[in-house]
Scaffold this motif. Sequence first.
Motif, short mmCIF file in Angstrom:
data_model
loop_
_atom_site.label_atom_id
_atom_site.label_comp_id
_atom_site.label_asym_id
_atom_site.label_seq_id
_atom_site.Cartn_x
_atom_site.Cartn_y
_atom_site.Cartn_z
N ASN A 80 0.80 -1.22 0.00
CA ASN A 80 0.00 0.00 0.00
C ASN A 80 0.84 1.28 0.00
N GLN A 81 1.92 1.27 -0.78
CA GLN A 81 2.78 2.45 -0.94
C GLN A 81 3.31 2.99 0.39
N GLN A 82 3.53 2.09 1.32
CA GLN A 82 4.09 2.50 2.61
C GLN A 82 5.62 2.48 2.53
N TYR A 83 6.14 3.37 1.69
CA TYR A 83 7.58 3.42 1.48
C TYR A 83 8.28 3.72 2.79
N GLY A 84 9.34 2.98 3.02
CA GLY A 84 10.05 3.13 4.28
C GLY A 84 11.51 3.50 4.08
N HIS A 85 12.06 4.20 5.06
CA HIS A 85 13.46 4.58 5.05
C HIS A 85 13.98 4.54 6.49
N ILE A 86 15.26 4.25 6.62
CA ILE A 86 15.87 4.26 7.94
C ILE A 86 17.16 5.07 7.85
N GLN A 107 8.50 -10.33 -3.43
CA GLN A 107 8.03 -8.97 -3.19
C GLN A 107 6.74 -8.99 -2.37
N ALA A 108 6.56 -7.99 -1.53
CA ALA A 108 5.35 -7.88 -0.72
C ALA A 108 4.12 -7.68 -1.61
N LYS A 109 2.99 -8.23 -1.17
CA LYS A 109 1.74 -8.06 -1.89
C LYS A 109 1.42 -6.57 -2.03
N GLY A 236 16.88 25.01 -5.37
CA GLY A 236 18.12 25.69 -5.71
C GLY A 236 19.16 25.64 -4.61
N GLN A 237 18.76 25.24 -3.41
CA GLN A 237 19.71 25.18 -2.30
C GLN A 237 20.68 24.02 -2.50
N ALA A 238 21.96 24.32 -2.41
CA ALA A 238 22.98 23.29 -2.59
C ALA A 238 22.93 22.28 -1.45
N LEU A 239 23.13 21.01 -1.79
CA LEU A 239 23.20 19.95 -0.80
C LEU A 239 24.67 19.62 -0.55
N THR A 240 25.20 20.16 0.52
CA THR A 240 26.62 19.96 0.84
C THR A 240 26.82 18.87 1.89
N SER A 241 25.75 18.47 2.54
CA SER A 241 25.81 17.42 3.55
C SER A 241 24.40 16.92 3.80
N GLY A 242 24.28 15.87 4.61
CA GLY A 242 22.96 15.36 4.93
C GLY A 242 23.02 13.98 5.53
N PHE A 243 21.84 13.40 5.70
CA PHE A 243 21.70 12.10 6.35
C PHE A 243 21.70 10.98 5.31
N ILE A 244 22.16 9.82 5.74
CA ILE A 244 22.19 8.62 4.90
C ILE A 244 21.02 7.73 5.29
N TYR A 245 20.25 7.30 4.31
CA TYR A 245 19.11 6.41 4.54
C TYR A 245 19.30 5.12 3.74
N LEU A 246 18.73 4.04 4.25
CA LEU A 246 18.51 2.82 3.47
C LEU A 246 17.01 2.69 3.26
N GLN A 247 16.62 2.00 2.20
CA GLN A 247 15.26 2.10 1.72
C GLN A 247 14.48 0.79 1.81
N SER A 248 13.16 0.95 2.00
CA SER A 248 12.21 -0.15 1.96
C SER A 248 11.15 0.20 0.92
N GLU A 249 11.13 -0.56 -0.21
CA GLU A 249 10.20 -0.24 -1.28
C GLU A 249 9.33 -1.43 -1.68
N SER A 250 9.25 -2.45 -0.85
CA SER A 250 8.34 -3.59 -0.99
C SER A 250 9.03 -4.91 -1.30
N HIS A 251 10.33 -4.90 -1.61
CA HIS A 251 11.02 -6.17 -1.84
C HIS A 251 11.99 -6.42 -0.68
N PRO A 252 11.96 -7.63 -0.09
CA PRO A 252 12.89 -7.94 1.00
C PRO A 252 14.35 -7.78 0.55
N VAL A 253 15.14 -7.18 1.41
CA VAL A 253 16.55 -6.94 1.11
C VAL A 253 17.35 -7.08 2.40
N ASP A 254 18.57 -7.58 2.28
CA ASP A 254 19.48 -7.71 3.41
C ASP A 254 20.66 -6.77 3.21
#
Length: 284
Positions: A80-86, A107-109, A236-254
Amino acid sequence: MKTYTYLIVLSLALANLLTANALFAQKVPHVKPIQLFNGKDIKDWTPKIRHQDVGVNYANTFRVEDGLMKVRYDGYDEFNQQYGHIAYNKPFSYYILRVEYRFVDEQAKGGEGWAWANSGAMLHGQDPKTMLKDQDFPISIEGQLLGGDGKNARSTSNLCTPGTNVVMDGKLFTPHCISSTSKTYHGDQWVTADFVVLGDSLIQHVLENQVVLSYSKPQIGGGNVESFDANQKKDGQALTSGFIYLQSESHPVDFRKVELYNLDKFKNKPEVLNQIIETILKGK
């Protein structure tokens, strides 16, 4: 006699060259990687799953088992498009990120077709605390991770741009995604993806010590992100730094390794920086 003298001079020159190379090699600082994933828990990470508040790990989507960070959907009726990030709980600017991943199981239903064997490492992401409850993706630069189906070509370490743009070949690149030049990695094999991130000056996607995608000047802009706080999207704001995420998009991943080489203190020493990067990538 002339030949003998020539050989002596040549030997001395070679010895001096070897000595100079050895001394130069000794000057390249050793950078020890930071293990963002400690193999035990995700206490240093913050989950943000769509339709959930920041910090809520809905249905135990992100978990640690057998020394792996796993993304799973056994607690979902439908994706149900419950995209996840950590997100790792500290931002970075100049670094090499190394991720070892594999796609497993089914892949998840309810997952979209494009999301089959699809995950990502989000770079220069917004603070997860600034994401709204129904926001689908963090404003970030995505190193898209894709798996192959066993027969068709499907590159990995691609680029996608939720709420961002980059510069490629001297021009502002505004499409959402672009494929890398990588080969296809089929099945559930482990893949090592490196991302060289140098503030807003250069980002390179690297596989097997080969640059498969390169761009510069990451910046906020464009679309492909929904339900965000407008105050966080300053186009237009430059991205010089930021946070690192890993993603959940419906397929199991290790993920079995998520490590980072912090290069921040070398950013004003380009020659040393280049040598360090080369050493790290070759020493994979």
